[in-house]
Design a protein around this motif. Structure first.
Motif, short mmCIF file in Angstrom:
data_model
loop_
_atom_site.label_atom_id
_atom_site.label_comp_id
_atom_site.label_asym_id
_atom_site.label_seq_id
_atom_site.Cartn_x
_atom_site.Cartn_y
_atom_site.Cartn_z
N GLU A 1 0.81 -1.20 0.00
CA GLU A 1 0.00 0.00 0.00
C GLU A 1 0.85 1.26 0.00
OE1 GLU A 1 0.59 -1.81 2.57
OE2 GLU A 1 0.99 -0.54 4.30
N GLN A 2 2.15 1.15 0.19
CA GLN A 2 2.99 2.32 0.30
C GLN A 2 3.57 2.73 -1.04
OE1 GLN A 2 2.97 4.02 2.87
NE2 GLN A 2 2.15 2.69 4.43
N TYR A 3 4.71 3.42 -1.00
CA TYR A 3 5.25 4.04 -2.20
C TYR A 3 6.23 3.12 -2.92
CZ TYR A 3 3.23 7.99 0.13
OH TYR A 3 2.36 8.84 0.74
N THR A 4 6.68 3.58 -4.12
CA THR A 4 7.51 2.73 -4.98
C THR A 4 8.86 3.36 -5.32
OG1 THR A 4 5.46 2.89 -6.19
CG2 THR A 4 6.85 1.02 -6.69
N ASN A 5 9.76 3.46 -4.39
CA ASN A 5 11.12 3.97 -4.63
C ASN A 5 12.07 2.80 -4.73
OD1 ASN A 5 12.94 6.03 -5.00
ND2 ASN A 5 12.41 7.05 -3.12
N ARG A 6 13.30 3.02 -5.20
CA ARG A 6 14.19 1.87 -5.38
C ARG A 6 15.55 2.11 -4.76
NH1 ARG A 6 11.19 -2.10 -7.88
NH2 ARG A 6 9.48 -1.09 -8.89
N GLU B 1 15.75 3.07 -1.90
CA GLU B 1 16.60 3.98 -2.69
C GLU B 1 15.88 5.19 -3.26
OE1 GLU B 1 17.91 2.92 -6.88
OE2 GLU B 1 19.82 2.78 -5.81
N SER B 2 16.58 6.33 -3.18
CA SER B 2 16.21 7.52 -3.94
C SER B 2 17.40 7.91 -4.79
CB SER B 2 15.83 8.69 -3.03
OG SER B 2 14.52 8.54 -2.51
N LYS C 1 6.79 11.63 -2.99
CA LYS C 1 7.23 10.27 -2.72
C LYS C 1 8.70 10.22 -2.28
CE LYS C 1 3.65 8.21 -5.55
NZ LYS C 1 2.93 9.48 -5.80
N HIS C 2 9.54 11.08 -2.89
CA HIS C 2 10.93 11.13 -2.44
C HIS C 2 11.03 11.68 -1.02
CE1 HIS C 2 11.88 10.82 -6.82
NE2 HIS C 2 12.89 10.13 -6.35
N TRP D 1 23.41 11.18 -7.79
CA TRP D 1 23.23 11.03 -6.35
C TRP D 1 22.41 9.76 -6.06
CZ3 TRP D 1 25.20 14.58 -2.84
CH2 TRP D 1 25.61 15.83 -3.36
N VAL D 2 22.80 9.06 -5.01
CA VAL D 2 22.02 7.91 -4.53
C VAL D 2 21.98 7.97 -3.02
CG1 VAL D 2 21.85 5.40 -4.36
CG2 VAL D 2 22.63 6.45 -6.51
N ILE D 3 20.79 7.89 -2.45
CA ILE D 3 20.64 7.74 -1.00
C ILE D 3 19.94 6.42 -0.74
CG2 ILE D 3 19.58 8.59 1.12
CD1 ILE D 3 19.92 11.38 0.20
N LEU D 4 20.55 5.59 0.11
CA LEU D 4 19.95 4.35 0.54
C LEU D 4 19.62 4.44 2.01
CD1 LEU D 4 22.61 1.92 -1.03
CD2 LEU D 4 20.56 2.85 -2.10
#
Length: 222
Positions: free
Chosen positions: A56-61, A159-160, A180-181, A214-217
């Protein structure tokens, strides 16, 4: 005699029809096999622009490794100046909902690898050209995610990504302008709020499409 010829002709017609039907079926079977995921080569999913909480939540990777708790200021994370600036924004934002947020050296190394891979292989997505997403890639490094995280090859709950600027504040503002981010990075729902460890990767590649990546995990250790 005529009956024998008629019987033989009927048999020949039946045989010809069977051969014709067989030829029709063979290409269909081969085509179906071509679409099957085989071994280490799953088909890539369309890229998502955000990280996802289960169902039900969001779709980030995202993309992760083995975890060691490290304060963002500690040198063990070995953050670059750009990454330090982003870590400051992430951890000191007045809207940050996580009670604890620590830098993890392995997550940082994986985040940099993800950024470098996008620059060098000319793509910008949570799923790489091999068809693998952040959750899968993180666990391949030995990092254990909770069992309720997406276990599919293309899954992403961590991930963003961003690109096109080397200015941490500009990149952060762009993320904050995306619902979402910002939900992912600020831990604005219970799922992301439990992600207490993070890693940041920044890469500059002058020959790449976006030049800066940029990548933030962020993750909840399993």
């Amino acid at each position: 005699m005529n009956r024998s010829l008629t019987t033989a002709l009927v048999y020949q017609i039946i045989l010809a029809l069977l051969l014709y039907l067989l030829l029709l079926l063979i290409p269909t079977q081969l085509y179906a096999q071509d679409s099957i995921w085989i071994g280490d080569s799953p088909q890539p999913a369309p890229p998502s622009d955000r990280s996802e909480a289960p169902e039900e939540q969001y779709t980030n990777r995202l993309y992760l490794p083995q975890v060691i708790n490290i304060e963002p200021s500690e040198s063990t994370c070995q953050l670059s100046a750009e990454e330090e600036a982003m870590a400051y924004l992430l951890t000191t934002s007045p809207d940050q909902q996580r009670p604890t947020l620590v830098c993890n050296a392995e997550l940082t190394a994986i985040a940099r690898s993800r950024a470098e891979d996008m620059a060098h292989r000319a793509y910008f997505a949570h799923v790489n050209p091999d068809g693998y997403g952040p959750n899968y890639l993180a666990q391949q490094t030995g990092y254990v995610l909770p069992s309720f995280y997406d276990q599919s090859p293309t899954g992403n709950n961590i991930e963003s990504i961003g690109g096109g600027t080397n200015n941490a504040e500009a990149m952060w503002e762009a993320w904050m302008n995306s619902e979402k981010h910002s939900t992912h990075l600020l831990g604005a729902n219970p799922f992301f709020k439990d992600q207490s460890e993070y890693g940041i990767g920044f890469i500059q590649s002058d020959d790449s499409q976006y030049k800066f990546y940029w990548v933030i995990l962020s993750a909840q250790p399993g």
